[in-house]
Motif scaffolding. Sequence first.
Motif, mmCIF file in Angstrom:
data_model
loop_
_atom_site.group_PDB
_atom_site.id
_atom_site.type_symbol
_atom_site.label_atom_id
_atom_site.label_comp_id
_atom_site.label_asym_id
_atom_site.label_seq_id
_atom_site.Cartn_x
_atom_site.Cartn_y
_atom_site.Cartn_z
ATOM 1 N N ILE A 1 0.851 -1.183 0.000
ATOM 2 C CA ILE A 1 0.000 0.000 0.000
ATOM 3 C C ILE A 1 0.886 1.231 0.000
ATOM 4 O O ILE A 1 1.913 1.272 0.695
ATOM 5 C CB ILE A 1 -0.967 -0.019 1.204
ATOM 6 C CG1 ILE A 1 -2.011 1.084 1.098
ATOM 7 C CG2 ILE A 1 -0.214 0.065 2.536
ATOM 8 C CD1 ILE A 1 -3.181 0.912 2.059
ATOM 9 N N THR B 1 -3.051 0.215 -3.986
ATOM 10 C CA THR B 1 -2.695 -1.078 -3.418
ATOM 11 C C THR B 1 -2.290 -2.041 -4.532
ATOM 12 O O THR B 1 -2.648 -1.859 -5.700
ATOM 13 C CB THR B 1 -3.860 -1.684 -2.627
ATOM 14 O OG1 THR B 1 -4.998 -1.813 -3.497
ATOM 15 C CG2 THR B 1 -4.234 -0.807 -1.445
ATOM 16 N N THR C 1 -7.226 -7.857 1.677
ATOM 17 C CA THR C 1 -7.295 -6.412 1.484
ATOM 18 C C THR C 1 -6.333 -5.720 2.444
ATOM 19 O O THR C 1 -6.421 -5.924 3.655
ATOM 20 C CB THR C 1 -8.705 -5.885 1.720
ATOM 21 O OG1 THR C 1 -9.626 -6.549 0.835
ATOM 22 C CG2 THR C 1 -8.772 -4.386 1.466
ATOM 23 N N GLY D 1 -2.451 5.490 1.147
ATOM 24 C CA GLY D 1 -3.468 4.445 1.121
ATOM 25 C C GLY D 1 -4.301 4.371 -0.141
ATOM 26 O O GLY D 1 -5.222 3.556 -0.220
ATOM 27 N N SER E 1 -4.937 -2.159 4.055
ATOM 28 C CA SER E 1 -5.397 -0.797 4.307
ATOM 29 C C SER E 1 -4.499 -0.175 5.366
ATOM 30 O O SER E 1 -3.695 -0.869 5.995
ATOM 31 C CB SER E 1 -6.857 -0.781 4.750
ATOM 32 O OG SER E 1 -7.029 -1.502 5.963
ATOM 33 N N ARG E 2 -4.657 1.129 5.552
ATOM 34 C CA ARG E 2 -3.860 1.792 6.570
ATOM 35 C C ARG E 2 -4.640 2.962 7.151
ATOM 36 O O ARG E 2 -5.523 3.524 6.507
ATOM 37 C CB ARG E 2 -2.522 2.260 6.003
ATOM 38 C CG ARG E 2 -2.611 3.355 4.951
ATOM 39 C CD ARG E 2 -1.248 3.589 4.282
ATOM 40 N NE ARG E 2 -0.251 4.101 5.219
ATOM 41 C CZ ARG E 2 1.062 4.083 4.982
ATOM 42 N NH1 ARG E 2 1.533 3.556 3.860
ATOM 43 N NH2 ARG E 2 1.909 4.587 5.884
#
Length: 123
Positions: free
Chosen positions: A51, A58, A69, A55, A71-72
């Motif tokens: 990522i 990806t 998945t 964000g 995410s951040r």
Amino acid sequence: QVQLAESGGGLVQAGGSLRLSCAASGRTFSSYAMGWFRQAPGKEREFVAHINSNGAITYYADSVKGRFTISRDNAKLMVYLQMNSLKPEDTAVYYCGKRRKGTLTAEKGYDVWGQGTQITVSS
């Protein structure tokens, strides 16, 4: 110096879900990209997901695309890996890494790693 710490591992049945978390220290967290890798017994560490710093972008390994998945949350200094439809072949120690430079799928492109968290998927 940035430090990373993974959590959320465990034992799950095939088809189940888990969410991994990676907590980072340091005020520059929002300025660098992050990745997840995994290492199964007797195998090399392999790329799972990446990522970018904000964000918005990806990228996934083919083996996990559509199931995992990344995410951040830069405000919380956290990176996550939501893993769905888990398979026995997903069993490994999962590591988060801070991206340095170079190919995003290569282990050498990351300069800081957490201690890892074990995921075991039973059939």
